[in-house]
Design a protein around this motif. Structure first.
Motif, mmCIF file in Angstrom:
data_model
loop_
_atom_site.group_PDB
_atom_site.id
_atom_site.type_symbol
_atom_site.label_atom_id
_atom_site.label_comp_id
_atom_site.label_asym_id
_atom_site.label_seq_id
_atom_site.Cartn_x
_atom_site.Cartn_y
_atom_site.Cartn_z
ATOM 1 N N TRP A 277 -5.324 2.328 0.639
ATOM 2 C CA TRP A 277 -5.748 0.939 0.479
ATOM 3 C C TRP A 277 -6.797 0.756 -0.616
ATOM 4 N N TRP B 72 -6.659 -4.903 5.496
ATOM 5 C CA TRP B 72 -6.389 -4.263 4.211
ATOM 6 C C TRP B 72 -7.640 -3.782 3.479
ATOM 7 N N ALA C 14 0.837 -1.197 0.000
ATOM 8 C CA ALA C 14 0.000 0.000 0.000
ATOM 9 C C ALA C 14 0.875 1.252 0.000
#
Length: 315
Positions: free
Chosen positions: A205, A194, A47
């Motif tokens: 994300w 996530w 990310a």
């Protein structure tokens, strides 16, 4: 199917639930902690830092997907090795014991029950205590919630996590054995870490976690509907008819099913301020409704245990 003899699978489920109720979560060597450590390490690499730019970020998407597959494959292989060795080298009863002990950390009924009860107990002490305790269960901002909203959130969390922490792991264990339960637990843990839209904790994300979110949606699709059906056993036909419409109110393709079922079962409204309101014509939940929600889910766990006992001892 899982390839396990039905009696072995049933006894493993019975032992896993029994250990969970008696002892709760293991203090050391918890596989979900290991999954979380891997996901935390990998997340810092998949990310990007900062706010999410407009448009697609396919490199981040593929990094997230690749890291998910690596972690998921590792979980499946470890679980398969444990199951294979147990079934090949041990007597079926001992194999069931090994599988049950390995399955236990992949589900968590007692912790969910205790945390929900703790929110109600804290709320009886003060609104601030209830908000603080609720923050251990949900990711939303609890500092502005009213007493009724704290209770609604606790009951919602109980219903949704009952699927994630009990029904879905057992569903995949019975379908695909220990590897199925391990893969589901990894997918659900990954989604919790996530599966966010936009930025969180300084990282974007939106695309890095998209594969993770979709994988969890897919693996939870059938168990979520099964959880809702189990919650409505014995409920009036009107509740069953109303469930699909209530389930569609939330953005989640799965979360609305157990949450909507619980709202209809109890006859209360459940909502997330500014996002959705399930069964709006229902009454405001009271402390007795939290207890009723716990009894409802507890009866399901007891029923599963009794069925597992019968499956393990009957020829």
């Amino acid at each position: 199917m899982s390839g396990l003899p039905w009696a072995v699978a049933a006894l493993a489920v019975l032992l896993a639930l029994g250990v969970d109720i008696a002892l709760g979560e293991p203090r050391r060597w918890h596989p979900v902690v290991g999954m979380g450590r891997y996901l935390g390490w990998a997340g810092r690499r998949v990310a990007p830092l900062g706010d999410c730019p407009p448009g697609r970020d396919m490199p981040a998407f593929w990094r997230g997907a690749a890291a998910w597959f690596v972690g998921g494959l590792a979980c499946v292989l470890i679980a398969w090795a444990v199951q294979d060795l147990a079934m090949r080298l041990l007597h079926p009863w001992l194999a069931a014991a090994v599988l049950g002990l390995a399955l236990k950390p992949l589900l968590a009924w007692r912790m969910l029950r205790d945390e929900t009860s703790a929110v109600e107990a804290a709320l009886a002490d003060s609104l601030g205590a209830g908000r603080a305790r609720l923050s251990r269960l949900v990711s939303r901002d609890t500092s502005v919630l009213t007493a009724s909203e704290v209770r609604e959130s606790a009951i919602e969390s109980l219903a949704e996590n009952f699927n994630d922490s009990v029904i879905a792991p057992l569903f995949w264990f019975l379908l695909l054995g220990l590897p199925g339960a391990a893969l589901y637990r990894f997918a659900n843990t990954a989604d919790a870490m996530w599966g966010y839209r936009g930025s969180r904790q300084g990282r974007c994300w939106e695309w890095a976690g998209k594969w993770t979110a979709r994988a969890d949606d897919l693996l939870s699709w059938l168990p979520a509907r099964l959880s809702a059906a189990l919650m409505l056993v014995g409920a009036p036909l009107a509740a069953w008819r109303a469930l699909p419409a209530q389930a569609r109110i939330t953005l989640s393709p799965n979360g609305g099913w157990p949450m909507g079922a619980m709202a209809l079962r109890l006859g209360v409204r459940l909502g997330k301020p500014g996002h959705y309101l399930l069964f709006p014509e229902g009454r405001v939940p009271q402390a007795a409704d939290t207890a009723a929600a716990l009894r409802c889910t507890g009866r399901i766990v007891l029923s599963i245990g009794l069925l597992a006992l019968l499956g393990g001892v009957l020829p």
